[in-house]
Design a protein around this motif. Sequence first.
Motif, PDB file in Angstrom:
ATOM      1  N   LEU A 136       0.730  -1.500  -0.156  1.00  9.00           N
ATOM      2  CA  LEU A 136       0.102   0.163  -0.055  1.00  9.00           C
ATOM      3  C   LEU A 136       0.639   1.274   0.833  1.00  9.00           C
ATOM      4  O   LEU A 136       2.255   1.312   0.072  1.00  9.00           O
ATOM      5  CB  LEU A 136      -0.865   0.242   1.692  1.00  9.00           C
ATOM      6  CG  LEU A 136      -1.889  -1.246   1.456  1.00  9.00           C
ATOM      7  CD1 LEU A 136      -2.750  -1.173   2.469  1.00  9.00           C
ATOM      8  CD2 LEU A 136      -2.804  -1.524  -0.075  1.00  9.00           C
ATOM      9  N   ARG A 137       0.029   2.456  -0.486  1.00  7.84           N
ATOM     10  CA  ARG A 137       1.132   3.567   0.008  1.00  7.84           C
ATOM     11  C   ARG A 137       0.259   4.221   1.252  1.00  7.84           C
ATOM     12  O   ARG A 137      -0.310   4.599   1.469  1.00  7.84           O
ATOM     13  CB  ARG A 137       0.768   4.175  -1.459  1.00  7.84           C
ATOM     14  CG  ARG A 137       1.577   6.033  -1.823  1.00  7.84           C
ATOM     15  CD  ARG A 137       0.248   6.699  -2.964  1.00  7.84           C
ATOM     16  NE  ARG A 137       1.785   8.300  -2.246  1.00  7.84           N
ATOM     17  CZ  ARG A 137       0.713   9.527  -3.253  1.00  7.84           C
ATOM     18  NH1 ARG A 137      -0.944   9.115  -3.687  1.00  7.84           N
ATOM     19  NH2 ARG A 137       1.178  10.393  -3.117  1.00  7.84           N
ATOM     20  N   VAL A 138       1.417   4.256   1.465  1.00 12.71           N
ATOM     21  CA  VAL A 138       1.117   4.471   3.235  1.00 12.71           C
ATOM     22  C   VAL A 138       1.575   5.959   4.039  1.00 12.71           C
ATOM     23  O   VAL A 138       2.601   6.602   3.199  1.00 12.71           O
ATOM     24  CB  VAL A 138       1.876   3.796   4.032  1.00 12.71           C
ATOM     25  CG1 VAL A 138       1.776   3.880   5.349  1.00 12.71           C
ATOM     26  CG2 VAL A 138       2.353   1.818   4.125  1.00 12.71           C
ATOM     27  N   VAL A 139       0.050   6.871   4.038  1.00 13.23           N
ATOM     28  CA  VAL A 139       0.414   8.275   4.748  1.00 13.23           C
ATOM     29  C   VAL A 139       0.324   7.810   6.300  1.00 13.23           C
ATOM     30  O   VAL A 139      -0.618   7.191   6.337  1.00 13.23           O
ATOM     31  CB  VAL A 139      -0.357   8.700   3.721  1.00 13.23           C
ATOM     32  CG1 VAL A 139      -0.553   9.959   4.410  1.00 13.23           C
ATOM     33  CG2 VAL A 139      -0.599   8.983   2.364  1.00 13.23           C
ATOM     34  N   ALA A 140       1.338   8.297   7.205  1.00 13.31           N
ATOM     35  CA  ALA A 140       1.273   8.145   8.542  1.00 13.31           C
ATOM     36  C   ALA A 140       1.143   9.593   8.910  1.00 13.31           C
ATOM     37  O   ALA A 140       1.313  10.477   8.432  1.00 13.31           O
ATOM     38  CB  ALA A 140       2.980   8.714   8.678  1.00 13.31           C
ATOM     39  N   GLY A 141       0.060   9.393   9.678  1.00 14.84           N
ATOM     40  CA  GLY A 141      -0.426  11.435  10.691  1.00 14.84           C
ATOM     41  C   GLY A 141      -0.011  10.946  11.859  1.00 14.84           C
ATOM     42  O   GLY A 141      -0.246   9.609  12.453  1.00 14.84           O
ATOM     43  N   ILE A 142       0.524  11.684  12.413  1.00 13.93           N
ATOM     44  CA  ILE A 142       1.531  12.043  13.324  1.00 13.93           C
ATOM     45  C   ILE A 142       0.772  13.027  14.389  1.00 13.93           C
ATOM     46  O   ILE A 142       0.750  14.146  13.391  1.00 13.93           O
ATOM     47  CB  ILE A 142       2.573  11.216  13.507  1.00 13.93           C
ATOM     48  CG1 ILE A 142       3.070  12.800  12.802  1.00 13.93           C
ATOM     49  CG2 ILE A 142       3.412  10.560  13.319  1.00 13.93           C
ATOM     50  CD1 ILE A 142       5.113  12.907  12.828  1.00 13.93           C
ATOM     51  N   GLY A 143       1.273  13.336  15.459  1.00 19.71           N
ATOM     52  CA  GLY A 143       0.887  14.784  16.486  1.00 19.71           C
ATOM     53  C   GLY A 143       2.116  15.427  16.588  1.00 19.71           C
ATOM     54  O   GLY A 143       1.993  16.733  17.073  1.00 19.71           O
ATOM     55  N   SER A 144       3.022  14.772  16.528  1.00 20.75           N
ATOM     56  CA  SER A 144       4.449  15.753  16.734  1.00 20.75           C
ATOM     57  C   SER A 144       5.779  15.238  15.992  1.00 20.75           C
ATOM     58  O   SER A 144       5.241  14.209  15.691  1.00 20.75           O
ATOM     59  CB  SER A 144       4.683  15.177  18.424  1.00 20.75           C
ATOM     60  OG  SER A 144       5.073  14.398  18.609  1.00 20.75           O
ATOM     61  N   ASP A 145       6.417  15.723  15.217  1.00 23.95           N
ATOM     62  CA  ASP A 145       7.531  15.945  14.654  1.00 23.95           C
ATOM     63  C   ASP A 145       8.630  14.715  14.812  1.00 23.95           C
ATOM     64  O   ASP A 145       9.239  14.090  13.982  1.00 23.95           O
ATOM     65  CB  ASP A 145       7.935  17.361  14.507  1.00 23.95           C
ATOM     66  CG  ASP A 145       7.030  18.419  13.535  1.00 23.95           C
ATOM     67  OD1 ASP A 145       6.240  17.730  12.902  1.00 23.95           O
ATOM     68  OD2 ASP A 145       7.608  19.318  13.266  1.00 23.95           O
ATOM     69  N   ASP A 146       8.914  14.579  16.501  1.00 29.45           N
ATOM     70  CA  ASP A 146       9.827  13.712  16.842  1.00 29.45           C
ATOM     71  C   ASP A 146       9.163  12.227  16.450  1.00 29.45           C
ATOM     72  O   ASP A 146      10.347  11.441  16.742  1.00 29.45           O
ATOM     73  CB  ASP A 146       9.872  13.667  18.126  1.00 29.45           C
ATOM     74  CG  ASP A 146       8.416  13.693  18.820  1.00 29.45           C
ATOM     75  OD1 ASP A 146       7.823  13.892  18.645  1.00 29.45           O
ATOM     76  OD2 ASP A 146       8.497  12.941  19.799  1.00 29.45           O
ATOM     77  N   LYS A 147       7.936  11.909  15.922  1.00 25.84           N
ATOM     78  CA  LYS A 147       7.388  10.391  15.627  1.00 25.84           C
ATOM     79  C   LYS A 147       7.370  10.174  13.955  1.00 25.84           C
ATOM     80  O   LYS A 147       7.578   9.192  13.691  1.00 25.84           O
ATOM     81  CB  LYS A 147       6.085  10.479  16.142  1.00 25.84           C
ATOM     82  CG  LYS A 147       5.724  11.077  17.027  1.00 25.84           C
ATOM     83  CD  LYS A 147       4.811  11.049  17.360  1.00 25.84           C
ATOM     84  CE  LYS A 147       4.297  10.744  19.525  1.00 25.84           C
ATOM     85  NZ  LYS A 147       2.808  10.716  19.317  1.00 25.84           N
ATOM     86  N   ALA A 148       7.890  11.068  13.448  1.00 30.20           N
ATOM     87  CA  ALA A 148       8.322  11.142  11.597  1.00 30.20           C
ATOM     88  C   ALA A 148       9.200  10.090  11.495  1.00 30.20           C
ATOM     89  O   ALA A 148       8.715   9.460  11.096  1.00 30.20           O
ATOM     90  CB  ALA A 148       8.668  12.196  11.728  1.00 30.20           C
ATOM     91  N   ALA A 149      10.799   9.648  11.999  1.00 29.62           N
ATOM     92  CA  ALA A 149      11.315   9.718  11.200  1.00 29.62           C
ATOM     93  C   ALA A 149      11.342   8.056  12.138  1.00 29.62           C
ATOM     94  O   ALA A 149      11.521   7.114  11.202  1.00 29.62           O
ATOM     95  CB  ALA A 149      12.928   9.638  12.141  1.00 29.62           C
TER      96      ALA A 149
END
Length: 325
Positions: free
Chosen positions: A165-178
């Motif tokens: 799948l083409r995965v788009v991740a929704g997060i609430g803080s930038d420290d979780k992006a990596a």
Amino acid sequence: MKAVLCSSFTGPGDLRLGEIDEPKPARDEILIDVHAASVSFMDQLLVSGLYQMRPPTPFVPGTEASGVVVAVGDGVTTFAPGDRVACSAWTGGYAERMIARESKSVRLPDGIAFEAAATVLHNYGTAYYALVERARAQRGETLFVTGAAGGVGLAAVDLGRQLGLRVVAGIGSDDKAALVRRYGAGEIVNYRSEDLRDRIKSITSGEGIDIGFDNVGGAIFEQIARLMKWAGRLMPIGFTSGEIPQLPMNLPLLKNYSILGVFAGAWVEKFPTEAARANDTLMQLLADGKIRPHVDRILPLEDAGDAMRAVASRTVQGRIVLKVR
């Protein structure tokens, strides 16, 4: 034996480590020496009186664990003493020994650590049920996961990648992006600092989301409901925001998309054979290195309350695991 006890539905702060009698397996149950138990958002809700069920008190929290079988009920045919297993149950995991149904347990492949194994059945089981059984996800579809760095969310990102799948991740803080990018997210949206509608439209060239996998609820779910693609599937998984959303029914009507409830725990109870087959599939994926459970930290059993508070504050990435042995 030692166990964490919940004597009132007043939250993690009132959990206590105590001594209780060893449980005895019924005909269709196994008894295991617990080596590791994972800490879930559901566990925190349960001890706080915020879950849809309330076991009689005092009870031992813990919905998922791994360890070694020490005894089996008369009707058990799949397991024998000495087998390394992971198992799930509504309660009982935060203890030196626990019981679980044969149908809710799975043998561990060689080389799989107990700490990793204790995080698979709930996280990846929920993701598998949602994406494979409910959404019937097809390679190339766009999957949007909210709470993507949490236990279930990260499992959905990881399994979504494995499903093509083409995965788009929704997060609430930038420290979780990596972390979510490392697990397979091709695009990342911080819905606390970015306009969710504009970002999703940009990412999907205005077409919208095929599969919405929402752990958060509240206003986020209501926004996703306006970003679905024609014939998409929107799945409420949980409500970590604390708010159950309300949805105008003209939204799914206009785009012919479906809203699919996902309660994996009920599915496991109603369809144990299918659930057991899914567990075998997940353990094979784990053995082959195709899924990668993320353990945020390992704590001793007596720190269960601290672990739950960390989960409630959304500072955990993946799962916290309690090391029992």
